[in-house]
Design a protein around this motif. Structure first.
Motif, PDB file in Angstrom:
ATOM      1  N   GLU A   1       0.623  -1.318   0.037  1.00 53.44           N
ATOM      2  CA  GLU A   1      -0.099  -0.135   0.119  1.00 53.44           C
ATOM      3  C   GLU A   1       0.838   1.078   0.000  1.00 53.44           C
ATOM      4  OE1 GLU A   1      -2.916   0.353   3.080  1.00 53.44           O
ATOM      5  OE2 GLU A   1      -4.039  -1.727   2.425  1.00 53.44           O
ATOM      6  N   ALA A   2       0.312   2.354  -0.605  1.00 52.00           N
ATOM      7  CA  ALA A   2       1.127   3.520  -0.400  1.00 52.00           C
ATOM      8  C   ALA A   2      -0.016   4.492   0.159  1.00 52.00           C
ATOM      9  CB  ALA A   2       1.170   4.065  -1.985  1.00 52.00           C
ATOM     10  N   ARG A   3       0.446   5.189   1.083  1.00 52.80           N
ATOM     11  CA  ARG A   3      -0.308   6.194   1.821  1.00 52.80           C
ATOM     12  C   ARG A   3       0.468   7.464   1.961  1.00 52.80           C
ATOM     13  NH1 ARG A   3      -0.494   1.888   7.258  1.00 52.80           N
ATOM     14  NH2 ARG A   3      -1.738   0.409   6.124  1.00 52.80           N
ATOM     15  N   SER A   4      -0.388   8.425   1.883  1.00 50.05           N
ATOM     16  CA  SER A   4      -0.200   9.791   1.885  1.00 50.05           C
ATOM     17  C   SER A   4       0.004  10.429   3.449  1.00 50.05           C
ATOM     18  CB  SER A   4      -1.189  10.707   1.033  1.00 50.05           C
ATOM     19  OG  SER A   4      -2.324  10.854   1.791  1.00 50.05           O
TER      20      SER A   4
ATOM     21  N   GLU B   1       6.073  18.837   5.666  1.00 48.95           N
ATOM     22  CA  GLU B   1       6.264  18.467   3.929  1.00 48.95           C
ATOM     23  C   GLU B   1       5.387  17.139   3.811  1.00 48.95           C
ATOM     24  OE1 GLU B   1       8.049  19.927   1.672  1.00 48.95           O
ATOM     25  OE2 GLU B   1       8.192  21.601   3.076  1.00 48.95           O
ATOM     26  N   PRO B   2       4.919  16.978   2.644  1.00 56.97           N
ATOM     27  CA  PRO B   2       4.270  15.867   1.998  1.00 56.97           C
ATOM     28  C   PRO B   2       5.184  14.554   1.978  1.00 56.97           C
ATOM     29  CG  PRO B   2       4.639  17.415   0.379  1.00 56.97           C
ATOM     30  CD  PRO B   2       4.935  17.973   1.369  1.00 56.97           C
ATOM     31  N   TYR B   3       4.621  13.510   2.381  1.00 57.87           N
ATOM     32  CA  TYR B   3       5.497  12.225   2.006  1.00 57.87           C
ATOM     33  C   TYR B   3       4.504  11.006   1.569  1.00 57.87           C
ATOM     34  CZ  TYR B   3       9.477  14.475   4.100  1.00 57.87           C
ATOM     35  OH  TYR B   3      10.517  15.585   4.531  1.00 57.87           O
ATOM     36  N   VAL B   4       5.120  10.334   0.935  1.00 60.84           N
ATOM     37  CA  VAL B   4       4.158   8.878   0.545  1.00 60.84           C
ATOM     38  C   VAL B   4       5.059   7.636   1.378  1.00 60.84           C
ATOM     39  CG1 VAL B   4       3.395   7.210  -1.342  1.00 60.84           C
ATOM     40  CG2 VAL B   4       3.795   9.898  -1.613  1.00 60.84           C
ATOM     41  N   GLU B   5       4.185   7.073   2.109  1.00 63.70           N
ATOM     42  CA  GLU B   5       4.815   5.919   2.888  1.00 63.70           C
ATOM     43  C   GLU B   5       4.314   4.752   2.271  1.00 63.70           C
ATOM     44  OE1 GLU B   5       4.756   5.236   7.569  1.00 63.70           O
ATOM     45  OE2 GLU B   5       2.673   4.813   6.750  1.00 63.70           O
TER      46      GLU B   5
ATOM     47  N   GLU C   1       3.899  -3.557   7.720  1.00 61.24           N
ATOM     48  CA  GLU C   1       5.247  -3.159   8.028  1.00 61.24           C
ATOM     49  C   GLU C   1       5.488  -2.071   7.173  1.00 61.24           C
ATOM     50  OE1 GLU C   1       9.735  -5.077   7.699  1.00 61.24           O
ATOM     51  OE2 GLU C   1       8.133  -6.436   7.676  1.00 61.24           O
ATOM     52  N   LYS C   2       6.082  -0.821   7.857  1.00 58.64           N
ATOM     53  CA  LYS C   2       6.351   0.202   7.010  1.00 58.64           C
ATOM     54  C   LYS C   2       7.856  -0.163   6.149  1.00 58.64           C
ATOM     55  CE  LYS C   2       8.311   4.726   7.322  1.00 58.64           C
ATOM     56  NZ  LYS C   2       8.876   5.958   8.127  1.00 58.64           N
ATOM     57  N   VAL C   3       7.795   0.042   4.836  1.00 61.40           N
ATOM     58  CA  VAL C   3       9.017  -0.372   4.015  1.00 61.40           C
ATOM     59  C   VAL C   3       9.849   0.922   3.996  1.00 61.40           C
ATOM     60  CG1 VAL C   3       9.730  -1.261   1.789  1.00 61.40           C
ATOM     61  CG2 VAL C   3       7.772  -2.029   2.916  1.00 61.40           C
TER      62      VAL C   3
ATOM     63  N   GLN D   1       9.666   5.595   3.066  1.00 60.05           N
ATOM     64  CA  GLN D   1       8.987   6.489   2.890  1.00 60.05           C
ATOM     65  C   GLN D   1       9.758   7.514   1.995  1.00 60.05           C
ATOM     66  OE1 GLN D   1       7.691   8.753   6.692  1.00 60.05           O
ATOM     67  NE2 GLN D   1       8.798  10.627   5.934  1.00 60.05           N
ATOM     68  N   TRP D   2       8.870   8.236   1.081  1.00 64.08           N
ATOM     69  CA  TRP D   2       9.501   8.816  -0.204  1.00 64.08           C
ATOM     70  C   TRP D   2       8.772  10.214  -0.294  1.00 64.08           C
ATOM     71  CZ3 TRP D   2       7.367   4.620  -3.698  1.00 64.08           C
ATOM     72  CH2 TRP D   2       8.207   3.257  -3.625  1.00 64.08           C
ATOM     73  N   THR D   3       9.503  11.336  -0.782  1.00 66.43           N
ATOM     74  CA  THR D   3       9.040  12.364  -1.158  1.00 66.43           C
ATOM     75  C   THR D   3       8.048  12.307  -2.399  1.00 66.43           C
ATOM     76  OG1 THR D   3      10.743  12.921  -2.713  1.00 66.43           O
ATOM     77  CG2 THR D   3      11.234  13.661  -0.597  1.00 66.43           C
ATOM     78  N   PRO D   4       7.114  13.259  -2.466  1.00 68.30           N
ATOM     79  CA  PRO D   4       6.527  13.308  -3.633  1.00 68.30           C
ATOM     80  C   PRO D   4       7.193  12.942  -4.876  1.00 68.30           C
ATOM     81  CG  PRO D   4       5.397  14.984  -2.274  1.00 68.30           C
ATOM     82  CD  PRO D   4       6.830  14.444  -1.727  1.00 68.30           C
ATOM     83  N   GLU D   5       8.221  13.437  -5.147  1.00 63.50           N
ATOM     84  CA  GLU D   5       9.257  13.622  -6.292  1.00 63.50           C
ATOM     85  C   GLU D   5       9.573  11.965  -6.717  1.00 63.50           C
ATOM     86  OE1 GLU D   5       9.730  15.911  -4.123  1.00 63.50           O
ATOM     87  OE2 GLU D   5       8.602  17.587  -5.192  1.00 63.50           O
ATOM     88  N   GLN D   6      10.092  11.712  -5.366  1.00 60.75           N
ATOM     89  CA  GLN D   6      10.478  10.112  -5.546  1.00 60.75           C
ATOM     90  C   GLN D   6       9.300   9.049  -5.696  1.00 60.75           C
ATOM     91  OE1 GLN D   6      12.010  10.435  -1.416  1.00 60.75           O
ATOM     92  NE2 GLN D   6      14.258  10.095  -2.247  1.00 60.75           N
ATOM     93  N   ALA D   7       8.256   9.501  -5.211  1.00 68.44           N
ATOM     94  CA  ALA D   7       7.195   8.356  -5.303  1.00 68.44           C
ATOM     95  C   ALA D   7       6.671   8.620  -6.662  1.00 68.44           C
ATOM     96  CB  ALA D   7       5.925   8.954  -4.439  1.00 68.44           C
TER      97      ALA D   7
END
Length: 106
Positions: A12-15, A23-27, A38-40, A42-48
């Motif tokens: 799953e991807a979660r905002s 700052e926004p992130y995608v987990e 299990e959290k794998v 966390q990315w910045t929006p650009e990385q996501a």
């Protein structure tokens, strides 16, 4: 009897928004068949966005590879034996890779 090992069932991807810097992130979270997660990473929006585009490119590649093999092996089209398609598929993948636009530096 040893306990059975849990198996991944989905990703799953979660905002989220950082409480520290707003700052926004995608987990990215791995979900398991026993209901745990299990959290794998966390990315910045650009990385996501970069990872999402890479997944979409793989989806397109899988579909075109499947089409090519189906066309090559179809007796009403080319009729090539499946065992003989490996070299053609490798050449096609190399052709596709040469035409892929270069990645933008992050």
């Amino acid at each position: 009897m040893p306990a059975e090992k849990r198996k991944p069932s989905s990703i799953e991807a979660r905002s989220l928004v950082s409480g520290r810097n707003l700052e926004p992130y995608v987990e990215i979270v791995m979900m398991y068949d026993d209901g745990t997660e299990e959290k794998v990473t966390q990315w910045t929006p650009e990385q996501a966005y970069h990872h999402a585009m890479a997944v979409l490119a793989c989806v397109e590649a899988a579909n075109t590879d499947a089409f090519l093999l189906s066309f090559l092996t179809n007796p009403d089209k080319i009729g090539m034996p499946l065992e003989a398609t490996g070299a053609v598929l490798q050449d096609f993948r190399a052709w596709r890779e040469r035409r892929r636009p270069p990645e933008k530096p992050q």
